[in-house]
Design a protein around this motif. Structure first.
Motif, PDB file in Angstrom:
ATOM      1  N   THR A 195       6.693  33.783 -13.912  1.00  0.00           N
ATOM      2  CA  THR A 195       6.254  34.694 -14.953  1.00  0.00           C
ATOM      3  C   THR A 195       5.021  34.080 -15.588  1.00  0.00           C
ATOM      4  N   LEU A 196       3.949  34.846 -15.623  1.00  0.00           N
ATOM      5  CA  LEU A 196       2.701  34.348 -16.202  1.00  0.00           C
ATOM      6  C   LEU A 196       2.721  34.545 -17.710  1.00  0.00           C
ATOM      7  N   SER A 197       1.810  33.897 -18.404  1.00  0.00           N
ATOM      8  CA  SER A 197       1.781  33.974 -19.856  1.00  0.00           C
ATOM      9  C   SER A 197       1.446  35.373 -20.363  1.00  0.00           C
ATOM     10  N   ASN A 198       0.826  36.215 -19.519  1.00  0.00           N
ATOM     11  CA  ASN A 198       0.508  37.576 -19.943  1.00  0.00           C
ATOM     12  C   ASN A 198       1.632  38.549 -19.608  1.00  0.00           C
ATOM     13  N   GLY A 199       2.732  38.062 -19.025  1.00  0.00           N
ATOM     14  CA  GLY A 199       3.891  38.896 -18.753  1.00  0.00           C
ATOM     15  C   GLY A 199       4.021  39.347 -17.315  1.00  0.00           C
ATOM     16  N   MET A 200       3.027  39.104 -16.491  1.00  0.00           N
ATOM     17  CA  MET A 200       3.116  39.506 -15.091  1.00  0.00           C
ATOM     18  C   MET A 200       4.111  38.617 -14.353  1.00  0.00           C
ATOM     19  N   ILE A 201       4.817  39.238 -13.410  1.00  0.00           N
ATOM     20  CA  ILE A 201       5.782  38.511 -12.590  1.00  0.00           C
ATOM     21  C   ILE A 201       5.290  38.560 -11.156  1.00  0.00           C
ATOM     22  N   GLY A 202       5.352  37.427 -10.464  1.00  0.00           N
ATOM     23  CA  GLY A 202       4.884  37.387  -9.090  1.00  0.00           C
ATOM     24  C   GLY A 202       5.498  36.248  -8.321  1.00  0.00           C
ATOM     25  N   LYS A 203       5.067  36.128  -7.062  1.00  0.00           N
ATOM     26  CA  LYS A 203       5.562  35.089  -6.176  1.00  0.00           C
ATOM     27  C   LYS A 203       4.399  34.187  -5.789  1.00  0.00           C
ATOM     28  N   VAL A 204       4.620  32.888  -5.852  1.00  0.00           N
ATOM     29  CA  VAL A 204       3.588  31.913  -5.513  1.00  0.00           C
ATOM     30  C   VAL A 204       3.385  31.914  -4.003  1.00  0.00           C
ATOM     31  N   THR A 205       2.124  32.098  -3.583  1.00  0.00           N
ATOM     32  CA  THR A 205       1.825  32.084  -2.155  1.00  0.00           C
ATOM     33  C   THR A 205       1.066  30.828  -1.749  1.00  0.00           C
ATOM     34  N   ARG A 206       0.392  30.186  -2.684  1.00  0.00           N
ATOM     35  CA  ARG A 206      -0.346  28.961  -2.377  1.00  0.00           C
ATOM     36  C   ARG A 206      -0.477  28.137  -3.651  1.00  0.00           C
ATOM     37  N   VAL A 207      -0.356  26.831  -3.517  1.00  0.00           N
ATOM     38  CA  VAL A 207      -0.475  25.924  -4.658  1.00  0.00           C
ATOM     39  C   VAL A 207      -1.580  24.925  -4.365  1.00  0.00           C
ATOM     40  N   GLU A 208      -2.501  24.784  -5.311  1.00  0.00           N
ATOM     41  CA  GLU A 208      -3.583  23.806  -5.210  1.00  0.00           C
ATOM     42  C   GLU A 208      -3.449  22.833  -6.374  1.00  0.00           C
ATOM     43  N   ASN A 209      -4.478  22.040  -6.613  1.00  0.00           N
ATOM     44  CA  ASN A 209      -4.415  21.031  -7.684  1.00  0.00           C
ATOM     45  C   ASN A 209      -4.163  21.640  -9.053  1.00  0.00           C
ATOM     46  N   ASP A 210      -5.095  22.452  -9.528  1.00  0.00           N
ATOM     47  CA  ASP A 210      -4.983  23.038 -10.860  1.00  0.00           C
ATOM     48  C   ASP A 210      -4.715  24.532 -10.833  1.00  0.00           C
ATOM     49  N   GLU A 211      -4.708  25.133  -9.654  1.00  0.00           N
ATOM     50  CA  GLU A 211      -4.571  26.574  -9.537  1.00  0.00           C
ATOM     51  C   GLU A 211      -3.436  26.928  -8.579  1.00  0.00           C
ATOM     52  N   ALA A 212      -2.988  28.169  -8.711  1.00  0.00           N
ATOM     53  CA  ALA A 212      -1.978  28.701  -7.796  1.00  0.00           C
ATOM     54  C   ALA A 212      -2.367  30.134  -7.471  1.00  0.00           C
ATOM     55  N   MET A 213      -2.041  30.552  -6.266  1.00  0.00           N
ATOM     56  CA  MET A 213      -2.251  31.932  -5.857  1.00  0.00           C
ATOM     57  C   MET A 213      -0.917  32.644  -6.023  1.00  0.00           C
ATOM     58  N   VAL A 214      -0.917  33.728  -6.800  1.00  0.00           N
ATOM     59  CA  VAL A 214       0.311  34.448  -7.102  1.00  0.00           C
ATOM     60  C   VAL A 214       0.170  35.879  -6.608  1.00  0.00           C
ATOM     61  N   GLU A 215       1.150  36.337  -5.840  1.00  0.00           N
ATOM     62  CA  GLU A 215       1.167  37.717  -5.357  1.00  0.00           C
ATOM     63  C   GLU A 215       1.913  38.547  -6.392  1.00  0.00           C
ATOM     64  N   ILE A 216       1.182  39.453  -7.077  1.00  0.00           N
ATOM     65  CA  ILE A 216       1.795  40.264  -8.130  1.00  0.00           C
ATOM     66  C   ILE A 216       2.237  41.631  -7.611  1.00  0.00           C
ATOM     67  N   ALA A 217       1.718  42.034  -6.472  1.00  0.00           N
ATOM     68  CA  ALA A 217       2.142  43.255  -5.774  1.00  0.00           C
ATOM     69  C   ALA A 217       1.875  43.012  -4.301  1.00  0.00           C
ATOM     70  N   GLN A 218       2.421  43.853  -3.455  1.00  0.00           N
ATOM     71  CA  GLN A 218       2.251  43.640  -2.025  1.00  0.00           C
ATOM     72  C   GLN A 218       0.769  43.728  -1.673  1.00  0.00           C
ATOM     73  N   GLY A 219       0.240  42.622  -1.176  1.00  0.00           N
ATOM     74  CA  GLY A 219      -1.168  42.552  -0.789  1.00  0.00           C
ATOM     75  C   GLY A 219      -2.126  42.273  -1.934  1.00  0.00           C
ATOM     76  N   VAL A 220      -1.619  42.098  -3.156  1.00  0.00           N
ATOM     77  CA  VAL A 220      -2.481  41.819  -4.315  1.00  0.00           C
ATOM     78  C   VAL A 220      -2.219  40.392  -4.772  1.00  0.00           C
ATOM     79  N   ASN A 221      -3.164  39.503  -4.491  1.00  0.00           N
ATOM     80  CA  ASN A 221      -3.047  38.101  -4.885  1.00  0.00           C
ATOM     81  C   ASN A 221      -4.040  37.801  -5.998  1.00  0.00           C
ATOM     82  N   VAL A 222      -3.592  37.053  -6.972  1.00  0.00           N
ATOM     83  CA  VAL A 222      -4.478  36.618  -8.052  1.00  0.00           C
ATOM     84  C   VAL A 222      -4.426  35.098  -8.134  1.00  0.00           C
ATOM     85  N   ARG A 223      -5.546  34.524  -8.487  1.00  0.00           N
ATOM     86  CA  ARG A 223      -5.630  33.078  -8.675  1.00  0.00           C
ATOM     87  C   ARG A 223      -5.416  32.789 -10.155  1.00  0.00           C
TER      88      ARG A 223
END
Length: 103
Positions: free
Chosen positions: A54-82
């Motif tokens: 759960t992100l601080s703005n209330g969005m819920i998603g699944k982590v698809t990639r983890v980097e040093n300071d960032e993560a890629m989160v899939e918030i909808a099918q095919g929609v990834n946000v960093r």
């Protein structure tokens, strides 16, 4: 007329309430906040692919990639946000049981 200089004991008595306020402030405000920040930091460093977050703005998603300071989160099918890892408020692992499950 009493003498204004009471010695070192009068000085201790005068500053004792201030010291007490600082000690109470530390144990009721500062220390719990530090513990909460430490717990959040441990949670973010243990983040792994597949975790539901759960992100601080209330969005819920699944982590698809983890980097040093960032993560890629899939918030909808095919929609990834960093996102910046520190903006993740809660983490639920894949194996965690949902709150409404009975088993």
């Amino acid at each position: 007329m009493p003498v204004a200089d009471g010695g070192p004991m009068a000085l201790i008595i005068q500053f004792a309430p201030f010291a007490l306020i600082i000690i109470v402030f530390y144990f009721l405000m500062i220390r719990p906040q530090q513990q909460q920040m430490k717990k959040h930091q441990q949670m973010v460093t243990a983040l792994k692919r597949g975790d539901n977050v759960t992100l601080s703005n209330g969005m819920i998603g699944k982590v698809t990639r983890v980097e040093n300071d960032e993560a890629m989160v899939e918030i909808a099918q095919g929609v990834n946000v960093r996102v910046i890892k520190s903006m993740i408020s809660t983490v639920q692992t894949r194996t965690a049981i949902a709150a409404n499950d009975k088993s």
